[in-house]
Structure formats: C-alpha cells, structure tokens
Design a protein around this motif. Structure first.
Motif, mmCIF file in Angstrom:
data_model
loop_
_atom_site.group_PDB
_atom_site.id
_atom_site.type_symbol
_atom_site.label_atom_id
_atom_site.label_comp_id
_atom_site.label_asym_id
_atom_site.label_seq_id
_atom_site.Cartn_x
_atom_site.Cartn_y
_atom_site.Cartn_z
ATOM 1 N N SER A 1 -2.177 -26.534 8.430
ATOM 2 C CA SER A 1 -0.777 -26.061 7.479
ATOM 3 C C SER A 1 0.333 -24.735 8.502
ATOM 4 N N SER A 2 1.341 -24.592 7.478
ATOM 5 C CA SER A 2 2.469 -23.825 8.219
ATOM 6 C C SER A 2 2.480 -22.539 8.841
ATOM 7 N N GLU A 3 2.710 -21.909 9.080
ATOM 8 C CA GLU A 3 3.265 -20.679 9.776
ATOM 9 C C GLU A 3 3.530 -19.798 8.861
ATOM 10 N N HIS A 4 3.809 -18.857 7.996
ATOM 11 C CA HIS A 4 4.590 -17.740 6.882
ATOM 12 C C HIS A 4 5.123 -16.074 6.933
ATOM 13 N N LEU A 5 6.097 -16.094 6.439
ATOM 14 C CA LEU A 5 6.424 -14.674 7.403
ATOM 15 C C LEU A 5 6.322 -14.406 5.832
ATOM 16 N N GLU A 6 5.941 -12.666 5.528
ATOM 17 C CA GLU A 6 5.824 -12.908 4.269
ATOM 18 C C GLU A 6 6.558 -11.437 3.941
ATOM 19 N N ILE A 7 8.046 -11.215 3.464
ATOM 20 C CA ILE A 7 9.152 -10.839 3.752
ATOM 21 C C ILE A 7 8.866 -10.012 2.342
ATOM 22 N N VAL A 8 8.332 -8.973 2.620
ATOM 23 C CA VAL A 8 8.260 -7.586 1.340
ATOM 24 C C VAL A 8 9.651 -6.490 1.143
ATOM 25 N N LEU A 9 10.266 -7.017 -0.191
ATOM 26 C CA LEU A 9 11.247 -6.771 -0.786
ATOM 27 C C LEU A 9 11.204 -5.293 -2.457
ATOM 28 N N GLU A 10 12.283 -5.191 -2.221
ATOM 29 C CA GLU A 10 12.058 -3.618 -3.216
ATOM 30 C C GLU A 10 12.585 -4.924 -5.103
ATOM 31 N N HIS B 1 0.096 -1.504 -0.333
ATOM 32 C CA HIS B 1 0.071 -0.144 -0.318
ATOM 33 C C HIS B 1 1.054 1.087 0.334
ATOM 34 N N ARG B 2 2.130 0.798 0.971
ATOM 35 C CA ARG B 2 2.738 2.370 0.596
ATOM 36 C C ARG B 2 3.972 2.313 -0.966
ATOM 37 N N ARG B 3 4.908 1.016 -0.719
ATOM 38 C CA ARG B 3 5.402 1.035 -1.583
ATOM 39 C C ARG B 3 5.474 0.836 -2.788
ATOM 40 N N GLY B 4 4.296 0.491 -2.969
ATOM 41 C CA GLY B 4 3.871 0.301 -4.616
ATOM 42 C C GLY B 4 4.390 -1.306 -5.055
ATOM 43 N N VAL B 5 4.990 -1.030 -6.116
ATOM 44 C CA VAL B 5 5.264 -2.145 -6.473
ATOM 45 C C VAL B 5 6.761 -3.126 -5.704
ATOM 46 N N VAL B 6 5.939 -4.360 -5.702
ATOM 47 C CA VAL B 6 7.703 -5.227 -5.112
ATOM 48 C C VAL B 6 7.582 -6.395 -5.354
ATOM 49 N N ALA B 7 8.890 -7.066 -4.078
ATOM 50 C CA ALA B 7 8.634 -8.530 -4.542
ATOM 51 C C ALA B 7 8.087 -9.777 -2.680
ATOM 52 N N VAL B 8 7.759 -10.476 -3.027
ATOM 53 C CA VAL B 8 7.141 -10.735 -1.311
ATOM 54 C C VAL B 8 7.530 -12.253 -1.501
ATOM 55 N N LYS B 9 8.437 -12.454 -0.832
ATOM 56 C CA LYS B 9 9.042 -14.164 -0.243
ATOM 57 C C LYS B 9 8.476 -14.695 0.955
ATOM 58 N N TYR C 1 11.888 -3.614 2.777
ATOM 59 C CA TYR C 1 10.304 -3.242 3.579
ATOM 60 C C TYR C 1 9.621 -4.126 5.002
ATOM 61 N N GLY C 2 9.965 -5.223 4.865
ATOM 62 C CA GLY C 2 9.173 -5.042 6.347
ATOM 63 C C GLY C 2 8.766 -6.633 5.737
ATOM 64 N N ALA C 3 8.191 -7.038 6.922
ATOM 65 C CA ALA C 3 7.988 -8.457 7.394
ATOM 66 C C ALA C 3 6.234 -8.678 7.799
ATOM 67 N N TYR C 4 5.061 -10.077 7.111
ATOM 68 C CA TYR C 4 3.929 -9.620 7.736
ATOM 69 C C TYR C 4 3.480 -11.260 8.344
ATOM 70 N N TYR C 5 3.077 -11.455 9.069
ATOM 71 C CA TYR C 5 2.532 -12.770 9.584
ATOM 72 C C TYR C 5 1.569 -13.249 9.345
ATOM 73 N N ARG C 6 1.632 -14.558 8.666
ATOM 74 C CA ARG C 6 0.234 -14.856 7.933
ATOM 75 C C ARG C 6 0.163 -16.628 8.746
ATOM 76 N N ALA C 7 -0.310 -16.424 9.787
ATOM 77 C CA ALA C 7 -1.091 -17.405 10.105
ATOM 78 C C ALA C 7 -1.764 -18.799 9.569
ATOM 79 N N PRO C 8 -1.338 -20.247 10.558
ATOM 80 C CA PRO C 8 -1.471 -21.095 9.459
ATOM 81 C C PRO C 8 -3.747 -21.545 9.069
ATOM 82 N N LEU C 9 -3.111 -21.253 8.021
ATOM 83 C CA LEU C 9 -4.855 -21.611 7.193
ATOM 84 C C LEU C 9 -5.449 -22.703 8.387
ATOM 85 N N THR C 10 -5.317 -24.224 8.207
ATOM 86 C CA THR C 10 -5.753 -24.675 8.783
ATOM 87 C C THR C 10 -4.560 -25.870 10.100
#
Ligand SMILES: Nc1ncnc2c1ncn2[C@@H]1O[C@H](COP(=O)(O)OP(=O)(O)OP(=O)(O)O)[C@@H](O)[C@H]1O
Length: 352
Positions: free
Chosen positions: A99-108, A48-56, A87-96
């Motif tokens: 399933s696994s916990e994930h971090l969404e790492i936001v990169l240039e 929402h702030r950085r525009g186009v990014v890569a998400v690992k 740019y930062g990271a977000y947490y994704r809780a397991p869906l079931t």
C-alpha cells in the motif's frame, strides 16, 4: 533556460517525509467523506486543537512532487482570508508492503460546500447577480494575493471555490498551482480543466506556451458564466480546446443581466491576455464595487445554504417525491408555523 520554476525539495528538507511530518497519534480523527478529487479523498474531521477541520488525503507514493508543491502553496497562501487556511500535515505510513504512503493535510473546514453544489442545487441553476458579484470579488481578492506573489492558481472553477457556513468565500486546491519564472513572469506548462482554460494556456501542436497570471482571470470569467447559466460555455463539447482558441470569447446567453456584469465579463474574457483586466484592476470594476453591503449578501446566501441543507440532494424523481411526501405528512402533524415551513420545503423539493 529555466521558465516555470519547478518545485524542488529544499536542501534542509532532504530528510524523509516520515521525519518531517509526524504521525497523527490520536490528534486527528476522520469522519464523513466531503469530496474526492484527483489527489485523493477529503474528509470532515476533528483536530485536537483546531476542532472541526477538512482532511485531504494525499497519496505521496503516487506523486510526491505535486503533493509537496500543493503544500508549499498552502503554506504560502493559506493565511489569506479568501483561501482555505492550512493547519499542518501528518504522515501515514503504508499499512502493508504493497500500500501507499499518505499525507493527511489539515485544512480549514468549509461547511457551506462548493460553489458548484450551490449552483447545481439552486432552482434554475442560476445565482442572483449580486451573489455572482460578491463571489467574483472575494475570489479576486485571493487571486490578487497569489498573483502579487508571482504565482498562478491555474484551476479556478466552481468546484475549487468553497463557502463556509456563514457564506465566506475560500479558494481551494493548489494542486495545479505554479510559480512564475522570476525573470520572465511567465509560465510554459500546460495544466488546468479544459472548459475553464484560457486560450493562451492551451497547447497547440508545435507551439511553445507562454502565459501569465491572466489565465486565472479568464477562468474566473468562465466561472461567472457558470454561476449565471449553470454550466461553462461549450459544456457538452469534447474536446473543447479548439473552440476556446478559435471562437469569439463567450458571452452571456440572456439579455437580462446588467451592463456592469456584461462589461465585467468582457474584461475577464478578452482573448488577448494583455487586454484582459488584472485582479487588481477588476477589483475596481463597478460590478464588484457597487454591490449591496457584504453582510446583506452573505446573510442571503447563508439563508439559502441552510434551506439547501434541509433539502435532499438530487436523487431522481422518485427520491424527491418520497421526501416531499414525508414533508407533507409532517406538515399535517405539526403546528402552523412548522406546517408552513414544511409545506414550503415540500414544494421546493418537487422543483429542485
Ligand atoms: N477545506 C475544505 N472544506 C470542505 N470541503 C472540502 C475542502 N477542501 C476540499 N473539499 C471537498 O473535496 C473536494 C476535492 O478537493 P480538492 O479539489 O482539493 O481535491 P483534488 O484531489 O485536488 O481535486 P482535483 O482533482 O480537482 O485536483 C472538493 O471539491 C470539495 O468538495
């Protein structure tokens, strides 16, 4: 005795990851898949702030320690202009429950693709010498920054070097990076990708490893050979470790390269790391100091990247033939300038 300082969760961060990293809550969307590695997938996305990014997408249930170590290095080094910004990271809780916990790492976002793709999609899989010099210089600047801070990247190779749409060079993937022991300046853990690994970083039975920042310089030398010849030395040999340790240092196969390039490679590929140049020293080598102006090289690469983007990825002879026929058909229905460009692309399609 402590050697490679292992990553430990800081005291202040003994909270759970879901407390440290917030869920994206609509601030991050994912689009096309850009690539996949051992850690997980990498998507093109929009922040929402950085525009186009890569998400690992990093699976923390599988290997939390290595993900957190990569984050630490991204935070520490992502501010350098030759390293993809963090740019930062977000947490994704397991869906079931299973399933696994994930971090969404936001990169240039590096929209020019990897150096590996650039090499493999260039005719003859060989880059112009000035381009090789430019890429080496930019990677060396990033390495100098990492090494000054007493860390090693440990996985320098064409797949981990990215280009932006304007041909800036950015190193990625700190999943194998490690802090050097503060007392000895050495690392004792084996890691890396076999064909690019320095002889001293390869574990031998009964032997204790001890290497330093020079392992990245060897890997850069191998990457320079990749840029010149399309693949690293001994590319078809498995396992390759004994060859790297026992054989003479690899050399360029053709005699058509300049003496500066040959001498630069000799400095990167000394088997004895103490004789190998450091990043700081190699930044003074004529191979990288006597290059044409950066803006000229970048414009050339940028142009080439644009041509490649308009060309189909290798899909076998049938795919290329079909695409080229389409271009020929377009050429018949267009104005002369467009006709010439489409014809050129059609011909290049046949040779790619
Ligand atoms: N910032 C970025 N911009 C564009 N594409 C990227 C970016 N980061 C990664 N990629 C793409 O995703 C691929 C995998 O990324 P990366 O090497 O970071 O993943 P990994 O899981 O750590 O890989 P490895 O198995 O080598 O450790 C890269 O080769 C590249 O194609």
């Amino acid at each position: 005795m402590l050697f490679c300082a292992p990553w430990r969760k800081p005291q202040a961060e003994s909270r759970s990851l879901s407390e440290i990293y917030k869920p994206p809550d609509g601030r991050l969307t994912k689009d096309v898949l850009l690539g996949e590695g051992g850690t997980g997938e990498v998507y093109k996305g929009r922040h929402h702030r950085r525009g186009v990014v890569a998400v690992k997408i990093a699976n923390i249930s599988r290997d939390e320690e290595s993900v957190m170590r990569e984050l630490k290095f991204l935070q520490q080094f992502g501010g350098h202009k030759n390293i993809a910004s963090y740019y930062g990271a977000y947490y994704r809780a397991p869906l079931t429950e299973c399933s696994s916990e994930h971090l969404e790492i936001v990169l240039e976002y590096c929209g020019g693709g990897s150096l590996h793709t650039l090499i493999s999609r260039t005719n003859g899989q060989s880059l112009k010498e000035t381009w090789i010099g430019y890429v080496c210089k930019e990677v060396l600047k990033g390495l100098h920054h990492i090494h000054k801070n007493r860390a090693v990247h440990r996985d320098i190779k064409s797949l981990n070097i990215m280009l932006t749409e304007t041909a800036k060079v950015k190193t990625i993937d700190f999943g194998n990076s490690w802090d050097l022991d503060p007392q000895t300046g050495l690392c004792h853990e084996a890691d890396g990708t076999a064909h690019w690994m320095a002889p001293e970083a390869i574990r031998q039975k009964g032997q204790r490893l001890a290497y330093d920042t020079k392992c990245d310089i060897w890997s850069l030398g191998i990457t320079a050979i990749e840029m010149a010849e399309g693949k690293p030395p001994y590319a078809d040999e498995y396992p390759v470790e004994h060859l790297i340790r026992e054989a003479q240092p690899p050399r360029l196969q053709s005699n058509n390269w300049s003496q500066h390039f040959v001498s630069f490679l000799e400095s990167c590929l000394k088997k004895d790391p103490s004789e190998r140049g450091s990043a700081e020293e190699l930044l003074q080598h004529p191979f990288v100091t006597q290059l044409p102006p950066k803006k000229i090289i970048r414009a050339e690469i940028e142009n080439h990247l644009r041509t490649l983007q308009n060309r189909p990825a290798k899909k076998g002879l049938k795919g290329v033939a079909l695409w080229s026929l389409k271009q020929l058909w377009r050429a018949c229905t267009q104005t002369s300038a467009e006709e010439e460009a489409a014809l050129q692309m059609a011909l290049e399609g046949f040779s790619c």
